[in-house]
Write an enzyme that holds these catalytic residues in place. Structure first.
Site, mmCIF file in Angstrom:
data_model
loop_
_atom_site.group_PDB
_atom_site.id
_atom_site.type_symbol
_atom_site.label_atom_id
_atom_site.label_comp_id
_atom_site.label_asym_id
_atom_site.label_seq_id
_atom_site.Cartn_x
_atom_site.Cartn_y
_atom_site.Cartn_z
ATOM 1 N N GLU A 144 12.227 -2.542 11.284
ATOM 2 C CA GLU A 144 11.727 -1.614 11.247
ATOM 3 C C GLU A 144 10.407 -1.147 11.238
ATOM 4 O O GLU A 144 9.308 -1.177 11.998
ATOM 5 C CB GLU A 144 11.272 -2.248 9.305
ATOM 6 C CG GLU A 144 10.848 -0.945 8.130
ATOM 7 C CD GLU A 144 10.385 -1.919 7.327
ATOM 8 O OE1 GLU A 144 11.070 -1.140 5.731
ATOM 9 O OE2 GLU A 144 10.347 -3.327 6.863
ATOM 10 N N GLY B 208 6.488 -6.403 0.042
ATOM 11 C CA GLY B 208 6.223 -6.879 1.537
ATOM 12 C C GLY B 208 6.431 -6.975 2.936
ATOM 13 O O GLY B 208 7.804 -6.794 3.022
ATOM 14 N N SER B 209 6.091 -6.956 3.674
ATOM 15 C CA SER B 209 6.871 -7.423 5.089
ATOM 16 C C SER B 209 7.593 -9.128 5.089
ATOM 17 O O SER B 209 7.091 -9.652 4.124
ATOM 18 C CB SER B 209 5.603 -7.476 6.659
ATOM 19 O OG SER B 209 4.817 -8.475 6.307
ATOM 20 N N GLU C 71 9.870 -8.966 -1.937
ATOM 21 C CA GLU C 71 11.007 -7.836 -2.106
ATOM 22 C C GLU C 71 10.437 -7.441 -0.225
ATOM 23 O O GLU C 71 9.125 -6.524 -0.590
ATOM 24 C CB GLU C 71 10.299 -6.635 -3.004
ATOM 25 C CG GLU C 71 11.244 -5.248 -3.297
ATOM 26 C CD GLU C 71 11.052 -4.129 -2.089
ATOM 27 O OE1 GLU C 71 11.473 -4.138 -1.112
ATOM 28 O OE2 GLU C 71 9.724 -3.520 -2.912
ATOM 29 N N LEU C 72 11.003 -7.781 0.272
ATOM 30 C CA LEU C 72 10.500 -7.833 1.612
ATOM 31 C C LEU C 72 10.838 -5.910 2.746
ATOM 32 O O LEU C 72 11.651 -4.852 2.461
ATOM 33 C CB LEU C 72 10.339 -8.845 2.389
ATOM 34 C CG LEU C 72 10.555 -9.684 1.531
ATOM 35 C CD1 LEU C 72 11.254 -11.414 2.361
ATOM 36 C CD2 LEU C 72 9.197 -9.616 1.113
ATOM 37 N N TRP D 208 0.678 -1.435 -0.116
ATOM 38 C CA TRP D 208 0.001 -0.330 -0.062
ATOM 39 C C TRP D 208 0.531 1.223 0.376
ATOM 40 O O TRP D 208 0.208 2.065 -0.204
ATOM 41 C CB TRP D 208 -0.889 0.393 1.212
ATOM 42 C CG TRP D 208 -0.053 -0.113 2.996
ATOM 43 C CD1 TRP D 208 -0.316 -1.942 3.206
ATOM 44 C CD2 TRP D 208 0.577 0.553 3.454
ATOM 45 N NE1 TRP D 208 0.796 -1.437 3.953
ATOM 46 C CE2 TRP D 208 1.000 -0.656 4.514
ATOM 47 C CE3 TRP D 208 1.416 1.711 3.064
ATOM 48 C CZ2 TRP D 208 1.436 0.185 5.434
ATOM 49 C CZ3 TRP D 208 1.912 2.728 4.154
ATOM 50 C CH2 TRP D 208 2.047 1.896 5.251
ATOM 51 N N ASN D 209 2.002 1.774 0.157
ATOM 52 C CA ASN D 209 2.719 2.513 0.808
ATOM 53 C C ASN D 209 3.057 2.954 -1.047
ATOM 54 O O ASN D 209 3.540 4.676 -0.972
ATOM 55 C CB ASN D 209 4.327 1.859 1.425
ATOM 56 C CG ASN D 209 4.844 0.826 0.006
ATOM 57 O OD1 ASN D 209 4.373 0.333 -0.637
ATOM 58 N ND2 ASN D 209 6.305 1.386 0.819
ATOM 59 N N LYS E 64 -2.318 -8.362 -7.424
ATOM 60 C CA LYS E 64 -3.613 -7.525 -6.633
ATOM 61 C C LYS E 64 -2.574 -6.413 -5.838
ATOM 62 O O LYS E 64 -2.235 -6.528 -4.551
ATOM 63 C CB LYS E 64 -3.479 -9.270 -4.982
ATOM 64 C CG LYS E 64 -4.972 -9.160 -4.335
ATOM 65 C CD LYS E 64 -4.794 -9.710 -3.023
ATOM 66 C CE LYS E 64 -3.835 -8.688 -2.377
ATOM 67 N NZ LYS E 64 -3.987 -7.906 -1.718
ATOM 68 N N CYS F 141 10.282 1.016 2.156
ATOM 69 C CA CYS F 141 11.022 0.085 2.389
ATOM 70 C C CYS F 141 12.532 0.329 2.179
ATOM 71 O O CYS F 141 13.489 -0.277 3.029
ATOM 72 C CB CYS F 141 10.966 -1.437 1.806
ATOM 73 S SG CYS F 141 11.241 -0.551 0.226
ATOM 74 N N GLU G 202 -5.893 -3.529 -0.279
ATOM 75 C CA GLU G 202 -7.418 -3.407 -0.471
ATOM 76 C C GLU G 202 -7.735 -2.162 0.249
ATOM 77 O O GLU G 202 -8.548 -1.388 0.018
ATOM 78 C CB GLU G 202 -8.109 -4.169 0.182
ATOM 79 C CG GLU G 202 -8.271 -5.718 -0.364
ATOM 80 C CD GLU G 202 -7.021 -6.582 -0.417
ATOM 81 O OE1 GLU G 202 -7.407 -7.286 -1.438
ATOM 82 O OE2 GLU G 202 -5.868 -6.304 0.428
#
Length: 476
Positions: free
Chosen positions: A381, A228-229, A250-251, A151-152, A175, A284, A178
């Site tokens: 983080e 994401g995380s 890509e975490l 979402w960022n 996806k 990130c 949301e």
């Protein structure tokens, strides 16, 4: 409620509304108010998307390179034409300043333009063989790709998932988050409007674990790509491994910034203070752990604090806002918890440290100094508007601390010493290192991390090749 926040699924070229489906509210982080809803795909919807992706792969991979290039370039042009509208929706959903939102959308178009041209640069090679024999190395698209975007950066993260895949000749099911759905829908619609078949690029929403398990359980999907995380990335990597699907992860990160005594401190302060609070620190590659050589610690600390206090926080639609709200209530709560823990461990709060008001999800730009290693924020983080400033004795100690954590996405360093620059390039454990600059991203450069920050690359030639498989052909 603005019309552009009416969200749909895009499956097999058809826009599907929430009628007969569960839906999820979209929240304006500047006000906390509901501004729209996003439909969740049913199991039948996901099955239909998978069947379409299988058809779309056959169609798209058989489309000539010249034609695919032309279509993607046309789509990039449409994204540029629609950037103001996409940026407005992005700011309303995610909170970042409108200039940054439009800039992100334009950069997504730039990335797509690079990928479009890269289609013609997917080269194989011929191996040396005795007379009468021949051997070739060929590259072929891996197959349908499932992408999961964070979402960022609602526009850029989506383009990183689908641009390289489409350039490679793959079909995609994306996806987006949301919480920030509109930009992803708009990018997919631009691609369809430009001529990408609706079976080839699709957009779905739903409970993340439900959607990911459904898509990754299908043998149709041959690659998964995720931003994401680290915790979720590990989960998806396990799901992908069950069917030996290729994965790009890509975490998370916790980027160190090494400030040496010979650095141009004014340039370092101006650049890194802006970077630390960009997108309210929800980046990130955000610089978080500042490791400052002792002789210049006080000067750097005081200059950084002054710059943090001068940052104007407000609605992303206010022209003078340099930082908008955090994107969600949970992010705000996480910041308050981590800063509280740091205080209890003895960290000094030199700027900020508090929520702003009780409407929306605003937080002060925060600077913590002399933060002990035992504090949670030094190890996990923060993903918020906070910078951690600690004095360090010298190069060896700075590199050791930079490499201490299991994360290795981005790192930054400021020094004028050419020999030290080479040592840092060799010794700092990160997928991307910026020296005397705040940028670690470019359309033609691979973007990705090491260790717990993931594996595989997006952007650059590597972003296309990550969606290809290698075949060696031997002829006698």
């Amino acid at each position: 409620m603005a019309d552009h926040l009416a969200c749909t699924l895009l499956i097999a070229g058809e826009a599907l509304t929430g009628t007969g489906r569960e839906s999820q509210d979209v929240i304006d982080p500047a006000t906390g108010e509901i501004i729209g809803s996003v439909p969740h795909a049913t199991a039948a919807d996901l099955d239909r998307a998978l069947e379409a992706a299988e058809r779309g792969f056959r169609t798209w991979r058989g489309t000539s390179a010249d034609q695919r290039t032309a279509i993607l370039l046309k789509a990039a042009g449409l994204i540029r034409e629609r950037s103001a509208q996409i940026g407005e929706a992005l700011t309303r959903e995610q909170g970042k300043p409108i200039k940054e939102a439009i800039g992100e959308t334009l950069y997504s178009a730039t990335l797509l333009e690079f990928y479009a041209q890269e289609i013609k640069r997917i080269y194989g090679r011929t191996l040396v063989r005795p007379a009468g024999q021949r051997a070739e190395v060929q590259y072929h698209p891996v197959g349908p790709v499932a992408g999961f975007a964070a979402w960022n950066f609602p526009s850029l993260n989506v383009m990183r998932k689908i641009g390289g895949a489409l350039a490679a000749g793959c079909s995609t099911i994306i996806k987006p988050s949301e919480e920030t759905p509109t930009a992803g829908i708009a990018l997919v619609q631009a691609l369809i409007d430009a001529g990408v078949p609706g079976d080839t690029v699709q957009c779905v929403f739903g409970v993340p674990d439900v959607v990911s398990r459904h898509l990754l359980a299908s043998p149709i999907i041959r690659k998964v790509t995720f931003t994401g995380s680290t915790a979720v990335g590990k989960h998806l990597a396990k799901l992908a491994a069950e069917d030996l699907k290729i994965a790009t992860m890509e975490l998370g990160g916790h980027a160190p910034v090494l400030i040496f005594a010979d650095a141009d401190l004014d340039a370092a302060l101006d650049t890194m203070s802006a970077n630390a609070f960009r997108n309210a620190g929800q980046v990130c590659v955000s610089p978080t752990r500042f490791l400052i050589e002792e002789p210049v610690f006080e000067r750097f600390r005081d200059g950084f604090v002054a710059r943090a206090k001068a940052i104007k926080v407000g609605s992303g639609f206010d022209a003078d806002s340099a930082m908008g709200p955090m994107a969600s209530a949970r992010g705000l709560e996480r910041m308050e918890q981590m800063i509280g823990d740091a205080r209890e461990h003895g960290a000094q709060v030199l700027a900020g440290g508090e929520r702003i008001g009780n409407r929306g999800f605003f937080h002060q730009p925060t600077v913590l100094s002399e933060v002990p290693e035992s504090a949670e924020i030094m190890n996990e983080e923060p993903f918020g508007p906070v910078a951690l400033l600690n004095p360090m004795k010298g190069e060896d100690a700075m590199i050791e601390e930079a490499n201490r954590l299991p994360y290795g996405l981005a790192a930054y360093a400021w020094t004028k010493d050419p020999a030290r620059r080479r040592r840092l390039a060799a010794e700092v454990e990160a997928g991307m290192l910026a020296i005397d600059t705040g940028s670690v991203s470019a359309a033609d450069a691979p973007f990705g991390g090491i260790k717990w920050s993931g594996y595989g690359s997006e952007d650059g030639r590597e972003g296309v090749m990550a969606c290809m498989v290698t075949k060696t052909v031997h002829e006698g």
